[in-house]
Design a protein around this motif. Structure first.
Motif, PDB file in Angstrom:
ATOM      1  N   PHE A 129      -3.066 -30.596 -43.155  1.00 56.82           N
ATOM      2  CA  PHE A 129      -2.320 -29.854 -42.145  1.00 56.82           C
ATOM      3  C   PHE A 129      -2.914 -28.461 -41.973  1.00 56.82           C
ATOM      4  N   GLU A 130      -2.663 -27.867 -40.825  1.00 58.12           N
ATOM      5  CA  GLU A 130      -3.095 -26.512 -40.525  1.00 58.12           C
ATOM      6  C   GLU A 130      -1.933 -25.711 -39.957  1.00 58.12           C
ATOM      7  N   GLU A 131      -2.022 -24.397 -40.120  1.00 56.57           N
ATOM      8  CA  GLU A 131      -1.036 -23.488 -39.535  1.00 56.57           C
ATOM      9  C   GLU A 131      -1.753 -22.454 -38.674  1.00 56.57           C
ATOM     10  N   THR A 132      -1.070 -22.037 -37.613  1.00 51.41           N
ATOM     11  CA  THR A 132      -1.547 -20.949 -36.779  1.00 51.41           C
ATOM     12  C   THR A 132      -0.335 -20.280 -36.140  1.00 51.41           C
ATOM     13  N   GLY A 133      -0.554 -19.229 -35.403  1.00 54.85           N
ATOM     14  CA  GLY A 133       0.553 -18.530 -34.781  1.00 54.85           C
ATOM     15  C   GLY A 133       1.129 -17.452 -35.667  1.00 54.85           C
ATOM     16  N   ASN A 134       2.356 -17.050 -35.365  1.00 56.12           N
ATOM     17  CA  ASN A 134       3.032 -15.963 -36.078  1.00 56.12           C
ATOM     18  C   ASN A 134       3.893 -16.524 -37.199  1.00 56.12           C
ATOM     19  N   PRO A 135       3.554 -16.247 -38.467  1.00 55.59           N
ATOM     20  CA  PRO A 135       4.298 -16.826 -39.583  1.00 55.59           C
ATOM     21  C   PRO A 135       5.745 -16.367 -39.675  1.00 55.59           C
ATOM     22  N   GLN A 136       6.113 -15.312 -38.935  1.00 54.28           N
ATOM     23  CA  GLN A 136       7.486 -14.801 -38.957  1.00 54.28           C
ATOM     24  C   GLN A 136       8.385 -15.483 -37.918  1.00 54.28           C
ATOM     25  N   ASN A 137       7.795 -16.276 -37.051  1.00 53.27           N
ATOM     26  CA  ASN A 137       8.559 -16.873 -35.955  1.00 53.27           C
ATOM     27  C   ASN A 137       9.042 -18.279 -36.284  1.00 53.27           C
ATOM     28  N   THR A 138       9.743 -18.865 -35.345  1.00 54.85           N
ATOM     29  CA  THR A 138      10.302 -20.211 -35.518  1.00 54.85           C
ATOM     30  C   THR A 138       9.201 -21.220 -35.830  1.00 54.85           C
ATOM     31  N   PRO A 139       9.357 -22.042 -36.878  1.00 56.26           N
ATOM     32  CA  PRO A 139       8.364 -23.081 -37.162  1.00 56.26           C
ATOM     33  C   PRO A 139       8.386 -24.161 -36.080  1.00 56.26           C
ATOM     34  N   ALA A 146      13.237 -26.133 -43.826  1.00 48.38           N
ATOM     35  CA  ALA A 146      14.357 -27.062 -43.684  1.00 48.38           C
ATOM     36  C   ALA A 146      14.855 -27.154 -42.244  1.00 48.38           C
ATOM     37  N   GLU A 147      14.274 -26.321 -41.356  1.00 48.99           N
ATOM     38  CA  GLU A 147      14.743 -26.251 -39.977  1.00 48.99           C
ATOM     39  C   GLU A 147      13.551 -25.924 -39.081  1.00 48.99           C
ATOM     40  N   ILE A 148      13.310 -26.751 -38.040  1.00 49.06           N
ATOM     41  CA  ILE A 148      12.111 -26.617 -37.212  1.00 49.06           C
ATOM     42  C   ILE A 148      12.418 -26.977 -35.757  1.00 49.06           C
ATOM     43  N   ASP A 149      11.490 -26.644 -34.868  1.00 47.92           N
ATOM     44  CA  ASP A 149      11.345 -27.297 -33.574  1.00 47.92           C
ATOM     45  C   ASP A 149      10.150 -28.247 -33.693  1.00 47.92           C
ATOM     46  N   MET A 150      10.009 -29.185 -32.753  1.00 43.77           N
ATOM     47  CA  MET A 150       8.965 -30.202 -32.925  1.00 43.77           C
ATOM     48  C   MET A 150       8.486 -30.731 -31.582  1.00 43.77           C
ATOM     49  N   ILE A 151       7.162 -30.958 -31.489  1.00 43.86           N
ATOM     50  CA  ILE A 151       6.551 -31.688 -30.369  1.00 43.86           C
ATOM     51  C   ILE A 151       5.779 -32.868 -30.953  1.00 43.86           C
ATOM     52  N   GLY A 152       6.092 -34.078 -30.492  1.00 46.56           N
ATOM     53  CA  GLY A 152       5.395 -35.278 -30.956  1.00 46.56           C
ATOM     54  C   GLY A 152       4.834 -36.069 -29.790  1.00 46.56           C
TER      55      GLY A 152
END
Length: 254
Positions: free
Chosen positions: A21-31, A95-101
């Motif tokens: 997995f990879e991460e990008t964007g602002n780590p303080q914002n909504t996952p 434990a709480e996210i938004d998601m695009i699949g």
């Protein structure tokens, strides 16, 4: 802008496979979790990720057997792919996210929203099935698309897979995916009526794999749902019409 590029990610181990997995964007914002479709990888989202990284902490996963993730020795199922996603999110203590699949990634989204302890506030599915009847209705389209067919007719995803995957076995991956698609118990089916997430369902109007009735029906089942049919677009609507999608996605996620 930090694109998804298979150079700055991490692995977790889950049920005999290594999941990348990879991460990008602002780590303080909504996952915001991104899950791709069959024969794809996390770079499929680069057409839209540039519009998301300012406002979200983006987490993108290579599905088991795809991209840099290994296949492991367990038979593929949507339950297993759900478990992989949960393992990554638990590792990140989310434990709480938004998601695009997208496609199969959207099925994982439906399953997470139905069955997982992880809370999905906003769920977007693109070109996704949700019921076993959906795949039976398109059986004739899928049955002849074996590994040799895909090498010949979709060479770019095949060559990218060969380049990225640490344990490439395209024939086995194709065989496993075909078996997974026809596992009746893998689909949430009528359980989608229990989804509490605000949901945006997207399909291309000319998509032969995801028929119109599939998305109309699931939109009726899910209480808090929105439906978007993109004119003239096919199964890869996110590649064909990224600007149209992003207008709707940004409004929905705002």
């Amino acid at each position: 802008m930090q694109e998804l590029d298979h150079t700055n990610g991490n692995y977790i181990e889950n049920k005999t496979a290594k999941i990348y997995f990879e991460e990008t964007g602002n780590p303080q914002n909504t996952p915001l979790l991104l899950t791709h479709g069959a024969f794809g990888n996390l770079e499929d989202f680069n057409l839209i990720v540039s519009k998301l990284i300012k406002d979200f902490r983006v987490i993108a996963i290579d599905s088991r057997g795809h991209g840099k993730s290994t296949l492991g020795d367990k038979e593929l199922s949507y339950e297993l792919l759900q478990s992989d996603v949960e393992a990554v999110l638990n590792h990140l203590q989310l434990a709480e996210i938004d998601m695009i699949g997208i496609s199969d990634g959207g099925i994982i989204g439906y399953r997470l929203a139905c069955y997982s302890n992880i809370k999905i506030n906003k769920l977007i599915t693109i070109s996704s099935r949700w019921d076993y009847g959906n795949v039976l209705a398109t059986k004739e389209l899928l049955k002849n698309e074996d590994a040799d067919y895909r090498r010949k007719n979709n060479p770019e995803p095949y060559h990218q897979y060969q380049k990225l995957n640490p344990e490439p076995n395209f024939d086995l991956l194709t065989e496993q995916l075909h078996k997974m698609w026809f596992k009746k118990e893998s689909y949430p089916a009528g359980d989608v009526k229990n989804i509490k997430s605000e949901t945006l369902i997207i399909k291309g109007d000319k998509d032969k794999v995801i028929q119109r009735s599939f998305v109309f029906d699931v939109a009726e089942f899910i209480p808090n749902s929105n439906l978007m049919v993109v004119p003239f677009a096919k199964h890869l609507v996110y590649k064909e019409e990224p600007e149209i999608l992003m207008k709707a996605i940004n409004e929905f996620l705002a």
